[in-house]
Design a protein around this motif. Sequence first.
Motif, PDB file in Angstrom:
ATOM      1  N   THR A 211       0.820  -1.209   0.000  1.00 26.78           N
ATOM      2  CA  THR A 211       0.000   0.000   0.000  1.00 26.78           C
ATOM      3  C   THR A 211       0.853   1.259   0.000  1.00 26.78           C
ATOM      4  N   LEU A 212       2.014   1.230   0.670  1.00 32.33           N
ATOM      5  CA  LEU A 212       2.869   2.425   0.632  1.00 32.33           C
ATOM      6  C   LEU A 212       3.448   2.618  -0.762  1.00 32.33           C
ATOM      7  N   LEU A 213       3.801   1.526  -1.447  1.00 32.01           N
ATOM      8  CA  LEU A 213       4.309   1.647  -2.812  1.00 32.01           C
ATOM      9  C   LEU A 213       3.229   2.181  -3.741  1.00 32.01           C
ATOM     10  N   GLN A 214       1.980   1.770  -3.508  1.00 30.55           N
ATOM     11  CA  GLN A 214       0.873   2.312  -4.291  1.00 30.55           C
ATOM     12  C   GLN A 214       0.740   3.817  -4.073  1.00 30.55           C
ATOM     13  N   SER A 215       0.867   4.260  -2.828  1.00 27.40           N
ATOM     14  CA  SER A 215       0.769   5.690  -2.533  1.00 27.40           C
ATOM     15  C   SER A 215       1.887   6.470  -3.205  1.00 27.40           C
ATOM     16  N   LEU A 216       3.095   5.924  -3.178  1.00 24.08           N
ATOM     17  CA  LEU A 216       4.228   6.590  -3.812  1.00 24.08           C
ATOM     18  C   LEU A 216       4.031   6.695  -5.325  1.00 24.08           C
ATOM     19  N   GLN A 249       2.793  -5.463  -7.016  1.00 24.86           N
ATOM     20  CA  GLN A 249       2.307  -6.839  -7.047  1.00 24.86           C
ATOM     21  C   GLN A 249       3.285  -7.783  -6.373  1.00 24.86           C
ATOM     22  N   ASN A 250       4.563  -7.527  -6.551  1.00 24.87           N
ATOM     23  CA  ASN A 250       5.562  -8.359  -5.877  1.00 24.87           C
ATOM     24  C   ASN A 250       5.420  -8.252  -4.364  1.00 24.87           C
ATOM     25  N   ALA A 251       5.167  -7.042  -3.872  1.00 36.07           N
ATOM     26  CA  ALA A 251       4.996  -6.844  -2.428  1.00 36.07           C
ATOM     27  C   ALA A 251       3.749  -7.550  -1.918  1.00 36.07           C
ATOM     28  N   VAL A 252       2.688  -7.568  -2.730  1.00 37.29           N
ATOM     29  CA  VAL A 252       1.471  -8.288  -2.347  1.00 37.29           C
ATOM     30  C   VAL A 252       1.757  -9.771  -2.198  1.00 37.29           C
ATOM     31  N   GLN A 253       2.500 -10.322  -3.131  1.00 34.27           N
ATOM     32  CA  GLN A 253       2.842 -11.742  -3.069  1.00 34.27           C
ATOM     33  C   GLN A 253       3.728 -12.054  -1.870  1.00 34.27           C
ATOM     34  N   LEU A 254       4.651 -11.144  -1.549  1.00 29.58           N
ATOM     35  CA  LEU A 254       5.516 -11.362  -0.391  1.00 29.58           C
ATOM     36  C   LEU A 254       4.717 -11.391   0.912  1.00 29.58           C
ATOM     37  N   ALA A 255       3.682 -10.565   0.986  1.00 28.97           N
ATOM     38  CA  ALA A 255       2.866 -10.501   2.200  1.00 28.97           C
ATOM     39  C   ALA A 255       2.013 -11.742   2.372  1.00 28.97           C
ATOM     40  N   GLY A 256       1.559 -12.339   1.267  1.00 27.94           N
ATOM     41  CA  GLY A 256       0.724 -13.522   1.347  1.00 27.94           C
ATOM     42  C   GLY A 256      -0.569 -13.239   2.094  1.00 27.94           C
ATOM     43  N   ASN A 257      -0.996 -14.214   2.893  1.00 30.94           N
ATOM     44  CA  ASN A 257      -2.232 -14.079   3.656  1.00 30.94           C
ATOM     45  C   ASN A 257      -1.978 -13.613   5.082  1.00 30.94           C
ATOM     46  N   ASN A 258      -0.774 -13.171   5.352  1.00 30.48           N
ATOM     47  CA  ASN A 258      -0.440 -12.735   6.702  1.00 30.48           C
ATOM     48  C   ASN A 258      -1.138 -11.415   7.016  1.00 30.48           C
ATOM     49  N   THR A 259      -1.459 -11.210   8.261  1.00 29.45           N
ATOM     50  CA  THR A 259      -2.059  -9.962   8.718  1.00 29.45           C
ATOM     51  C   THR A 259      -1.315  -9.485   9.959  1.00 29.45           C
ATOM     52  N   GLY A 260      -1.640  -8.290  10.398  1.00 29.76           N
ATOM     53  CA  GLY A 260      -1.025  -7.717  11.591  1.00 29.76           C
ATOM     54  C   GLY A 260      -1.635  -6.358  11.852  1.00 29.76           C
ATOM     55  N   VAL A 261      -1.081  -5.634  12.786  1.00 30.25           N
ATOM     56  CA  VAL A 261      -1.635  -4.336  13.155  1.00 30.25           C
ATOM     57  C   VAL A 261      -1.169  -3.269  12.167  1.00 30.25           C
ATOM     58  N   THR A 262      -1.988  -2.220  12.031  1.00 30.38           N
ATOM     59  CA  THR A 262      -1.602  -1.050  11.238  1.00 30.38           C
ATOM     60  C   THR A 262      -1.491   0.194  12.103  1.00 30.38           C
ATOM     61  N   ASN A 263      -2.220   0.243  13.219  1.00 32.16           N
ATOM     62  CA  ASN A 263      -2.205   1.411  14.124  1.00 32.16           C
ATOM     63  C   ASN A 263      -2.504   2.698  13.362  1.00 32.16           C
ATOM     64  N   ARG A 264      -3.579   2.669  12.580  1.00 32.58           N
ATOM     65  CA  ARG A 264      -3.914   3.805  11.723  1.00 32.58           C
ATOM     66  C   ARG A 264      -4.241   5.055  12.529  1.00 32.58           C
ATOM     67  N   ASP A 265      -5.165   4.945  13.468  1.00 33.21           N
ATOM     68  CA  ASP A 265      -5.584   6.127  14.217  1.00 33.21           C
ATOM     69  C   ASP A 265      -4.438   6.699  15.051  1.00 33.21           C
ATOM     70  N   THR A 266      -3.627   5.818  15.619  1.00 31.43           N
ATOM     71  CA  THR A 266      -2.458   6.294  16.381  1.00 31.43           C
ATOM     72  C   THR A 266      -1.540   7.103  15.493  1.00 31.43           C
ATOM     73  N   PHE A 267      -1.264   6.568  14.311  1.00 28.34           N
ATOM     74  CA  PHE A 267      -0.383   7.256  13.371  1.00 28.34           C
ATOM     75  C   PHE A 267      -0.941   8.619  13.001  1.00 28.34           C
ATOM     76  N   LEU A 268      -2.220   8.666  12.638  1.00 27.99           N
ATOM     77  CA  LEU A 268      -2.811   9.931  12.206  1.00 27.99           C
ATOM     78  C   LEU A 268      -2.774  10.963  13.326  1.00 27.99           C
TER      79      LEU A 268
END
Length: 486
Positions: A211-216, A249-268
Amino acid sequence: MKSIAVAGVAAMAVSACATVPGANVAPGSPITAEEAQVGAQYHEQFVAQFGGEMTGPYASYVDQIGSNIAVQSGLAQDRNAFDVTLLNSSVNNAFAVPGGYVYATRQLVNLMNNEAELAAVLGHEVGHVAARHSARRQAAAQRNQIGGVGIAILSSILLGDNPLGETIARGALQGSQVLTLSYSRNQELEADALGVQYLKNAGYDPRSMATLLQSLAAQNQLDAQLQGRDNATIPEWASTHPDPASRVQNAVQLAGNNTGVTNRDTFLSRIDGMIYGDDPEQGVIEGNQFIHPMLRFSFTAPQGFYMINSPSAVSINGDAGQAQLTTGAYNNNLDTYIRSAFQAIGGEQQQLAPSSIERTTVNGLPAAFGTARVNNGQQQVDVTVFAYEFSADQAFHFQAITPAGQSGTFNSLFSSMRRISASEAGSVIPRRIDIVTAGGGDSVASLAQRMAYTDGQEARFRVLNGLSGNDQVVPGRKYKIVVRAN
Protein backbone atom coordinates in the motif's frame (compact mmCIF):
# COMPACT_ATOMS: atom_id res chain seq x y z
CA MET A 1 16.11 26.59 -0.37
CA LYS A 2 17.30 27.31 3.14
CA SER A 3 18.05 30.75 4.52
CA ILE A 4 21.76 29.96 4.32
CA ALA A 5 22.36 27.73 1.32
CA VAL A 6 25.47 26.61 -0.49
CA ALA A 7 24.91 24.24 -3.39
CA GLY A 8 26.31 20.78 -2.86
CA VAL A 9 28.14 19.23 0.06
CA ALA A 10 31.65 17.96 0.56
CA ALA A 11 32.44 14.63 -1.07
CA MET A 12 31.33 11.71 1.04
CA ALA A 13 33.49 9.02 2.52
CA VAL A 14 33.60 6.77 -0.48
CA SER A 15 35.35 9.37 -2.60
CA ALA A 16 38.12 9.67 -0.05
CA CYS A 17 38.61 6.03 0.91
CA ALA A 18 40.59 3.40 -0.93
CA THR A 19 38.12 0.74 0.31
CA VAL A 20 34.38 0.95 0.89
CA PRO A 21 33.15 0.09 4.41
CA GLY A 22 30.81 -2.92 4.31
CA ALA A 23 31.68 -4.02 0.78
CA ASN A 24 33.11 -7.31 2.06
CA VAL A 25 30.73 -7.80 4.98
CA ALA A 26 28.21 -10.64 4.72
CA PRO A 27 24.59 -9.48 4.30
CA GLY A 28 22.71 -9.47 7.60
CA SER A 29 25.88 -9.17 9.69
CA PRO A 30 25.92 -6.70 12.61
CA ILE A 31 27.12 -3.15 12.07
CA THR A 32 30.91 -3.01 12.02
CA ALA A 33 32.96 -0.40 13.85
CA GLU A 34 34.15 0.96 10.51
CA GLU A 35 30.58 1.35 9.22
CA ALA A 36 29.53 3.09 12.44
CA GLN A 37 32.44 5.51 12.11
CA VAL A 38 31.55 6.39 8.52
CA GLY A 39 27.88 6.93 9.35
CA ALA A 40 28.71 9.18 12.29
CA GLN A 41 31.28 11.14 10.32
CA TYR A 42 28.84 12.14 7.56
CA HIS A 43 25.55 12.25 9.45
CA GLU A 44 25.57 16.03 9.87
CA GLN A 45 26.29 16.58 6.18
CA PHE A 46 23.34 14.41 5.21
CA VAL A 47 21.08 16.29 7.60
CA ALA A 48 22.18 19.64 6.18
CA GLN A 49 21.78 18.45 2.59
CA PHE A 50 18.20 17.33 3.19
CA GLY A 51 16.60 20.22 5.02
CA GLY A 52 17.82 19.88 8.58
CA GLU A 53 16.72 17.68 11.46
CA MET A 54 13.27 18.02 12.97
CA THR A 55 12.87 17.66 16.73
CA GLY A 56 9.95 17.30 19.11
CA PRO A 57 7.02 14.84 19.16
CA TYR A 58 6.94 14.18 15.40
CA ALA A 59 10.62 13.28 15.33
CA SER A 60 10.38 11.18 18.49
CA TYR A 61 7.55 9.14 17.02
CA VAL A 62 9.41 8.45 13.76
CA ASP A 63 12.53 7.53 15.75
CA GLN A 64 10.50 5.10 17.87
CA ILE A 65 8.96 3.30 14.90
CA GLY A 66 12.18 3.34 12.88
CA SER A 67 14.32 1.98 15.70
CA ASN A 68 11.81 -0.76 16.51
CA ILE A 69 11.68 -1.97 12.90
CA ALA A 70 15.46 -1.64 12.42
CA VAL A 71 16.11 -4.04 15.30
CA GLN A 72 14.40 -6.75 13.23
CA SER A 73 17.27 -6.57 10.72
CA GLY A 74 19.90 -8.15 12.96
CA LEU A 75 22.22 -5.17 12.42
CA ALA A 76 22.08 -4.55 16.17
CA GLN A 77 20.13 -5.98 19.12
CA ASP A 78 19.67 -2.65 20.89
CA ARG A 79 17.21 -0.17 19.36
CA ASN A 80 19.44 2.62 20.72
CA ALA A 81 22.08 1.54 18.23
CA PHE A 82 20.04 3.22 15.49
CA ASP A 83 19.77 6.93 14.80
CA VAL A 84 16.49 7.67 13.01
CA THR A 85 16.19 11.23 11.73
CA LEU A 86 13.09 13.07 10.55
CA LEU A 87 14.22 15.54 7.87
CA ASN A 88 12.57 18.90 7.24
CA SER A 89 12.14 18.37 3.51
CA SER A 90 9.16 18.71 1.15
CA VAL A 91 10.49 15.95 -1.14
CA ASN A 92 9.27 12.36 -0.74
CA ASN A 93 12.50 10.74 0.34
CA ALA A 94 13.91 8.07 2.65
CA PHE A 95 17.30 6.42 2.89
CA ALA A 96 19.61 4.67 5.32
CA VAL A 97 23.39 4.51 5.43
CA PRO A 98 25.90 2.17 7.08
CA GLY A 99 26.31 2.62 10.79
CA GLY A 100 22.66 2.51 11.82
CA TYR A 101 21.58 5.89 10.41
CA VAL A 102 18.06 5.98 8.98
CA TYR A 103 16.38 9.04 7.43
CA ALA A 104 12.87 9.98 6.30
CA THR A 105 11.46 13.31 5.18
CA ARG A 106 8.35 14.77 6.75
CA GLN A 107 6.73 14.87 3.30
CA LEU A 108 7.09 11.12 2.93
CA VAL A 109 5.80 10.52 6.46
CA ASN A 110 2.77 12.71 5.67
CA LEU A 111 2.03 10.52 2.64
CA MET A 112 1.76 7.40 4.80
CA ASN A 113 -1.65 6.39 6.14
CA ASN A 114 -0.78 4.19 9.08
CA GLU A 115 2.08 3.18 11.33
CA ALA A 116 2.67 -0.07 9.46
CA GLU A 117 3.34 1.87 6.25
CA LEU A 118 5.82 4.07 8.09
CA ALA A 119 7.52 0.94 9.44
CA ALA A 120 7.52 -0.51 5.92
CA VAL A 121 9.28 2.42 4.29
CA LEU A 122 11.89 2.57 7.07
CA GLY A 123 12.27 -1.22 7.04
CA HIS A 124 12.85 -1.16 3.30
CA GLU A 125 15.69 1.34 3.77
CA VAL A 126 17.22 -0.67 6.60
CA GLY A 127 16.99 -3.69 4.29
CA HIS A 128 19.30 -1.93 1.82
CA VAL A 129 21.84 -1.46 4.61
CA ALA A 130 21.47 -4.99 5.96
CA ALA A 131 22.12 -6.34 2.46
CA ARG A 132 25.06 -3.94 2.05
CA HIS A 133 23.63 -2.69 -1.24
CA SER A 134 25.12 0.79 -1.15
CA ALA A 135 28.54 -0.53 -0.16
CA ARG A 136 28.57 -2.86 -3.13
CA ARG A 137 27.39 -0.14 -5.50
CA GLN A 138 30.08 2.19 -4.20
CA ALA A 139 32.75 -0.44 -4.66
CA ALA A 140 31.62 -0.96 -8.26
CA ALA A 141 31.68 2.78 -8.84
CA GLN A 142 35.24 2.97 -7.57
CA ARG A 143 36.30 0.10 -9.78
CA ASN A 144 34.79 1.91 -12.75
CA GLN A 145 36.43 5.16 -11.64
CA ILE A 146 33.14 7.02 -11.44
CA GLY A 147 33.54 10.36 -9.73
CA GLY A 148 30.87 12.60 -8.31
CA VAL A 149 28.25 9.85 -8.39
CA GLY A 150 25.78 12.04 -6.53
CA ILE A 151 25.29 13.97 -9.78
CA ALA A 152 23.24 11.22 -11.38
CA ILE A 153 21.00 10.88 -8.35
CA LEU A 154 19.93 14.41 -7.65
CA SER A 155 20.02 15.62 -11.22
CA SER A 156 16.78 13.73 -11.81
CA ILE A 157 15.19 15.58 -8.92
CA LEU A 158 16.63 19.01 -9.63
CA LEU A 159 17.15 19.04 -13.36
CA GLY A 160 15.42 16.04 -14.85
CA ASP A 161 16.97 13.17 -16.79
CA ASN A 162 17.44 15.39 -19.84
CA PRO A 163 21.16 15.44 -20.77
CA LEU A 164 20.97 19.23 -20.91
CA GLY A 165 20.99 19.17 -17.13
CA GLU A 166 24.21 17.26 -16.69
CA THR A 167 26.52 20.28 -16.86
CA ILE A 168 24.65 22.21 -14.19
CA ALA A 169 24.24 19.12 -12.05
CA ARG A 170 27.98 18.57 -12.09
CA GLY A 171 28.64 21.96 -10.54
CA ALA A 172 25.72 22.16 -8.15
CA LEU A 173 25.67 18.62 -6.83
CA GLN A 174 29.27 17.41 -6.96
CA GLY A 175 29.91 14.75 -4.32
CA SER A 176 26.47 14.69 -2.71
CA GLN A 177 24.61 11.50 -1.79
CA VAL A 178 27.51 9.19 -2.56
CA LEU A 179 26.40 6.89 0.25
CA THR A 180 22.94 6.49 -1.28
CA LEU A 181 23.72 5.41 -4.81
CA SER A 182 20.93 4.44 -7.16
CA TYR A 183 19.79 0.87 -6.59
CA SER A 184 19.18 -1.83 -9.16
CA ARG A 185 15.78 -3.45 -9.57
CA ASN A 186 17.02 -6.67 -7.97
CA GLN A 187 18.31 -4.72 -4.99
CA GLU A 188 14.97 -2.96 -4.65
CA LEU A 189 13.14 -6.26 -4.68
CA GLU A 190 15.51 -7.69 -2.09
CA ALA A 191 15.00 -4.65 0.16
CA ASP A 192 11.22 -5.00 -0.28
CA ALA A 193 11.44 -8.65 0.77
CA LEU A 194 13.54 -7.82 3.81
CA GLY A 195 11.18 -5.00 4.75
CA VAL A 196 8.18 -7.31 4.54
CA GLN A 197 9.95 -9.85 6.75
CA TYR A 198 10.73 -7.12 9.31
CA LEU A 199 7.05 -6.14 9.32
CA LYS A 200 6.00 -9.73 9.99
CA ASN A 201 8.54 -10.10 12.78
CA ALA A 202 7.37 -6.86 14.43
CA GLY A 203 3.68 -7.79 14.23
CA TYR A 204 2.71 -5.26 11.56
CA ASP A 205 0.48 -5.98 8.59
CA PRO A 206 3.00 -6.95 5.87
CA ARG A 207 0.55 -5.81 3.17
CA SER A 208 1.52 -2.29 4.15
CA MET A 209 4.61 -2.52 1.94
CA ALA A 210 2.34 -2.80 -1.08
CA THR A 211 0.00 0.00 0.00
CA LEU A 212 2.87 2.42 0.63
CA LEU A 213 4.31 1.65 -2.81
CA GLN A 214 0.87 2.31 -4.29
CA SER A 215 0.77 5.69 -2.53
CA LEU A 216 4.23 6.59 -3.81
CA ALA A 217 3.31 5.64 -7.37
CA ALA A 218 0.07 7.63 -7.15
CA GLN A 219 1.92 10.67 -5.78
CA ASN A 220 4.46 10.49 -8.62
CA GLN A 221 1.62 10.40 -11.16
CA LEU A 222 -0.18 13.29 -9.49
CA ASP A 223 3.00 15.38 -9.38
CA ALA A 224 3.49 14.79 -13.10
CA GLN A 225 -0.12 15.76 -13.82
CA LEU A 226 -0.01 18.94 -11.73
CA GLN A 227 3.34 19.97 -13.20
CA GLY A 228 2.27 19.30 -16.78
CA ARG A 229 4.78 16.54 -17.37
CA ASP A 230 4.20 13.56 -19.66
CA ASN A 231 5.86 11.04 -17.37
CA ALA A 232 5.57 10.23 -13.69
CA THR A 233 9.13 9.09 -13.01
CA ILE A 234 10.59 12.45 -11.88
CA PRO A 235 10.77 13.21 -9.02
CA GLU A 236 10.78 9.73 -7.57
CA TRP A 237 11.20 8.29 -4.10
CA ALA A 238 14.73 9.47 -3.25
CA SER A 239 15.32 9.38 -7.02
CA THR A 240 17.18 6.16 -6.26
CA HIS A 241 14.24 3.75 -6.19
CA PRO A 242 13.12 2.54 -9.63
CA ASP A 243 9.38 2.76 -10.33
CA PRO A 244 7.47 1.90 -7.14
CA ALA A 245 4.38 1.05 -9.21
CA SER A 246 6.10 -1.95 -10.81
CA ARG A 247 6.90 -3.45 -7.38
CA VAL A 248 3.40 -3.38 -5.88
CA GLN A 249 2.31 -6.84 -7.05
CA ASN A 250 5.56 -8.36 -5.88
CA ALA A 251 5.00 -6.84 -2.43
CA VAL A 252 1.47 -8.29 -2.35
CA GLN A 253 2.84 -11.74 -3.07
CA LEU A 254 5.52 -11.36 -0.39
CA ALA A 255 2.87 -10.50 2.20
CA GLY A 256 0.72 -13.52 1.35
CA ASN A 257 -2.23 -14.08 3.66
CA ASN A 258 -0.44 -12.73 6.70
CA THR A 259 -2.06 -9.96 8.72
CA GLY A 260 -1.02 -7.72 11.59
CA VAL A 261 -1.63 -4.34 13.15
CA THR A 262 -1.60 -1.05 11.24
CA ASN A 263 -2.21 1.41 14.12
CA ARG A 264 -3.91 3.80 11.72
CA ASP A 265 -5.58 6.13 14.22
CA THR A 266 -2.46 6.29 16.38
CA PHE A 267 -0.38 7.26 13.37
CA LEU A 268 -2.81 9.93 12.21
CA SER A 269 -2.97 11.49 15.65
CA ARG A 270 0.83 11.60 15.85
CA ILE A 271 1.28 13.47 12.52
CA ASP A 272 -1.61 15.90 13.09
CA GLY A 273 -0.34 19.47 12.54
CA MET A 274 2.91 18.57 10.77
CA ILE A 275 4.03 20.98 8.04
CA TYR A 276 3.06 19.77 4.58
CA GLY A 277 4.86 20.94 1.46
CA ASP A 278 7.34 23.79 1.61
CA ASP A 279 8.51 25.24 4.90
CA PRO A 280 8.48 29.07 4.66
CA GLU A 281 11.93 29.10 6.22
CA GLN A 282 13.15 27.39 3.04
CA GLY A 283 10.92 29.32 0.67
CA VAL A 284 7.63 28.24 -0.89
CA ILE A 285 6.33 27.51 -4.38
CA GLU A 286 2.90 28.96 -5.13
CA GLY A 287 1.87 28.14 -8.68
CA ASN A 288 4.62 29.50 -10.92
CA GLN A 289 5.96 31.86 -8.23
CA PHE A 290 8.69 31.17 -5.69
CA ILE A 291 8.64 33.28 -2.53
CA HIS A 292 11.31 33.26 0.17
CA PRO A 293 9.94 35.19 3.16
CA MET A 294 13.14 34.85 5.17
CA LEU A 295 15.50 36.07 2.45
CA ARG A 296 12.84 38.47 1.17
CA PHE A 297 12.87 37.72 -2.55
CA SER A 298 10.56 36.27 -5.17
CA PHE A 299 10.70 35.19 -8.81
CA THR A 300 8.35 33.68 -11.37
CA ALA A 301 8.97 30.62 -13.54
CA PRO A 302 8.15 30.87 -17.27
CA GLN A 303 4.93 29.31 -18.52
CA GLY A 304 5.37 25.61 -19.25
CA PHE A 305 8.03 25.12 -16.58
CA TYR A 306 7.66 23.59 -13.13
CA MET A 307 9.73 24.15 -10.00
CA ILE A 308 11.14 21.90 -7.28
CA ASN A 309 12.44 23.36 -4.03
CA SER A 310 15.30 21.66 -2.22
CA PRO A 311 17.41 22.75 0.76
CA SER A 312 20.31 23.87 -1.42
CA ALA A 313 18.60 25.17 -4.55
CA VAL A 314 15.40 25.80 -6.46
CA SER A 315 15.16 24.17 -9.86
CA ILE A 316 13.07 25.30 -12.82
CA ASN A 317 12.44 22.49 -15.29
CA GLY A 318 10.96 22.18 -18.75
CA ASP A 319 11.46 20.69 -22.18
CA ALA A 320 13.20 23.84 -23.44
CA GLY A 321 15.87 23.88 -20.72
CA GLN A 322 16.63 23.78 -17.03
CA ALA A 323 17.65 26.44 -14.55
CA GLN A 324 18.54 26.51 -10.89
CA LEU A 325 18.68 29.26 -8.30
CA THR A 326 21.42 28.93 -5.73
CA THR A 327 24.09 30.98 -4.00
CA GLY A 328 27.76 31.05 -3.17
CA ALA A 329 30.39 33.05 -1.34
CA TYR A 330 30.17 36.72 -2.31
CA ASN A 331 32.57 39.58 -1.75
CA ASN A 332 30.96 42.61 -3.40
CA ASN A 333 32.08 41.74 -6.94
CA LEU A 334 29.54 40.29 -9.36
CA ASP A 335 32.11 39.63 -12.10
CA THR A 336 34.22 37.45 -9.80
CA TYR A 337 31.09 35.77 -8.46
CA ILE A 338 29.88 34.84 -11.95
CA ARG A 339 33.27 33.50 -13.03
CA SER A 340 33.40 31.35 -9.87
CA ALA A 341 29.95 29.97 -10.67
CA PHE A 342 31.09 28.97 -14.16
CA GLN A 343 34.16 27.29 -12.73
CA ALA A 344 32.00 25.33 -10.29
CA ILE A 345 29.67 24.21 -13.08
CA GLY A 346 32.52 23.05 -15.28
CA GLY A 347 34.46 21.38 -12.49
CA GLU A 348 37.82 19.81 -13.18
CA GLN A 349 36.63 18.18 -16.39
CA GLN A 350 35.70 21.33 -18.30
CA GLN A 351 37.03 24.83 -17.72
CA LEU A 352 33.99 27.02 -18.25
CA ALA A 353 34.15 30.80 -18.61
CA PRO A 354 31.67 33.32 -20.00
CA SER A 355 32.46 34.94 -23.33
CA SER A 356 31.69 38.26 -21.63
CA ILE A 357 29.92 39.65 -18.56
CA GLU A 358 27.30 42.35 -18.87
CA ARG A 359 26.04 44.57 -16.06
CA THR A 360 22.39 45.54 -15.64
CA THR A 361 19.74 46.28 -13.02
CA VAL A 362 16.69 44.10 -12.35
CA ASN A 363 13.86 45.59 -10.32
CA GLY A 364 16.36 47.81 -8.48
CA LEU A 365 18.85 44.99 -7.85
CA PRO A 366 22.41 45.28 -9.21
CA ALA A 367 22.82 42.34 -11.58
CA ALA A 368 25.17 40.82 -14.12
CA PHE A 369 25.16 37.87 -16.49
CA GLY A 370 27.34 35.85 -18.80
CA THR A 371 26.94 32.94 -21.21
CA ALA A 372 29.24 30.19 -22.45
CA ARG A 373 28.61 27.78 -25.32
CA VAL A 374 29.84 24.26 -24.71
CA ASN A 375 29.42 20.73 -26.01
CA ASN A 376 27.87 18.50 -23.37
CA GLY A 377 28.80 15.35 -25.27
CA GLN A 378 25.56 15.19 -27.21
CA GLN A 379 24.95 18.69 -28.51
CA GLN A 380 25.95 22.34 -28.29
CA VAL A 381 24.35 24.08 -25.33
CA ASP A 382 24.39 27.56 -23.81
CA VAL A 383 25.17 27.84 -20.12
CA THR A 384 24.07 31.13 -18.54
CA VAL A 385 24.78 32.53 -15.09
CA PHE A 386 22.60 35.47 -14.06
CA ALA A 387 23.53 36.95 -10.67
CA TYR A 388 21.94 39.50 -8.34
CA GLU A 389 23.54 41.47 -5.53
CA PHE A 390 21.36 41.69 -2.43
CA SER A 391 24.03 43.16 -0.16
CA ALA A 392 27.79 43.62 -0.03
CA ASP A 393 28.19 40.03 1.17
CA GLN A 394 25.17 38.24 -0.31
CA ALA A 395 24.30 37.33 -3.89
CA PHE A 396 22.11 34.77 -5.61
CA HIS A 397 22.30 33.45 -9.12
CA PHE A 398 20.43 31.43 -11.69
CA GLN A 399 22.49 28.95 -13.63
CA ALA A 400 20.63 27.85 -16.74
CA ILE A 401 21.25 25.51 -19.61
CA THR A 402 19.45 25.56 -22.97
CA PRO A 403 20.09 24.35 -26.52
CA ALA A 404 22.55 26.59 -28.31
CA GLY A 405 20.98 29.86 -29.41
CA GLN A 406 18.01 29.54 -27.04
CA SER A 407 19.34 31.20 -23.89
CA GLY A 408 16.52 33.74 -24.18
CA THR A 409 14.16 31.02 -22.95
CA PHE A 410 14.76 32.22 -19.41
CA ASN A 411 14.72 35.99 -19.97
CA SER A 412 11.35 36.34 -18.21
CA LEU A 413 12.70 34.32 -15.27
CA PHE A 414 15.83 36.46 -14.98
CA SER A 415 13.82 39.69 -15.11
CA SER A 416 11.28 38.53 -12.51
CA MET A 417 13.66 38.45 -9.52
CA ARG A 418 12.65 41.09 -6.98
CA ARG A 419 12.79 42.00 -3.31
CA ILE A 420 9.57 41.55 -1.36
CA SER A 421 8.21 43.74 1.42
CA ALA A 422 7.92 42.76 5.05
CA SER A 423 4.14 42.57 4.73
CA GLU A 424 4.37 40.26 1.71
CA ALA A 425 6.83 38.05 3.56
CA GLY A 426 4.56 37.97 6.60
CA SER A 427 1.60 36.83 4.52
CA VAL A 428 3.27 33.50 3.72
CA ILE A 429 1.51 30.90 5.88
CA PRO A 430 2.62 27.24 5.81
CA ARG A 431 0.34 24.34 4.97
CA ARG A 432 -0.16 21.67 7.61
CA ILE A 433 -1.79 18.28 7.98
CA ASP A 434 -5.15 18.43 9.75
CA ILE A 435 -6.80 15.19 10.86
CA VAL A 436 -10.59 15.31 10.56
CA THR A 437 -13.35 12.79 11.17
CA ALA A 438 -15.82 12.28 8.32
CA GLY A 439 -19.39 13.10 9.25
CA GLY A 440 -22.53 11.42 8.00
CA GLY A 441 -23.01 14.00 5.26
CA ASP A 442 -19.36 14.14 4.17
CA SER A 443 -18.02 12.91 0.85
CA VAL A 444 -14.71 12.92 -0.94
CA ALA A 445 -15.81 16.13 -2.64
CA SER A 446 -16.82 17.89 0.58
CA LEU A 447 -13.60 17.04 2.40
CA ALA A 448 -11.49 17.81 -0.67
CA GLN A 449 -13.00 21.29 -0.84
CA ARG A 450 -11.27 21.99 2.48
CA MET A 451 -7.81 21.34 0.98
CA ALA A 452 -5.69 24.51 0.89
CA TYR A 453 -5.08 24.39 -2.86
CA THR A 454 -6.66 26.07 -5.87
CA ASP A 455 -6.07 23.09 -8.18
CA GLY A 456 -6.46 19.34 -8.02
CA GLN A 457 -8.21 19.33 -4.66
CA GLU A 458 -9.96 15.99 -5.03
CA ALA A 459 -6.97 14.28 -6.65
CA ARG A 460 -4.71 15.58 -3.88
CA PHE A 461 -7.15 14.39 -1.20
CA ARG A 462 -7.41 10.91 -2.70
CA VAL A 463 -3.65 10.42 -3.04
CA LEU A 464 -2.99 11.82 0.44
CA ASN A 465 -5.43 9.33 1.94
CA GLY A 466 -4.60 6.33 -0.20
CA LEU A 467 -8.02 6.32 -1.90
CA SER A 468 -8.53 4.92 -5.38
CA GLY A 469 -10.79 6.57 -7.93
CA ASN A 470 -13.84 4.64 -6.69
CA ASP A 471 -13.24 4.75 -2.93
CA GLN A 472 -15.56 6.88 -0.82
CA VAL A 473 -15.12 8.29 2.68
CA VAL A 474 -16.60 6.36 5.59
CA PRO A 475 -18.50 8.27 8.29
CA GLY A 476 -16.65 8.19 11.60
CA ARG A 477 -13.30 7.43 9.95
CA LYS A 478 -10.37 9.83 10.19
CA TYR A 479 -8.81 11.46 7.12
CA LYS A 480 -5.99 13.87 6.31
CA ILE A 481 -6.62 17.26 4.76
CA VAL A 482 -4.13 20.06 4.16
CA VAL A 483 -4.91 23.49 5.63
CA ARG A 484 -3.19 26.85 6.09
CA ALA A 485 -2.09 27.34 9.71
CA ASN A 486 0.83 28.95 11.53
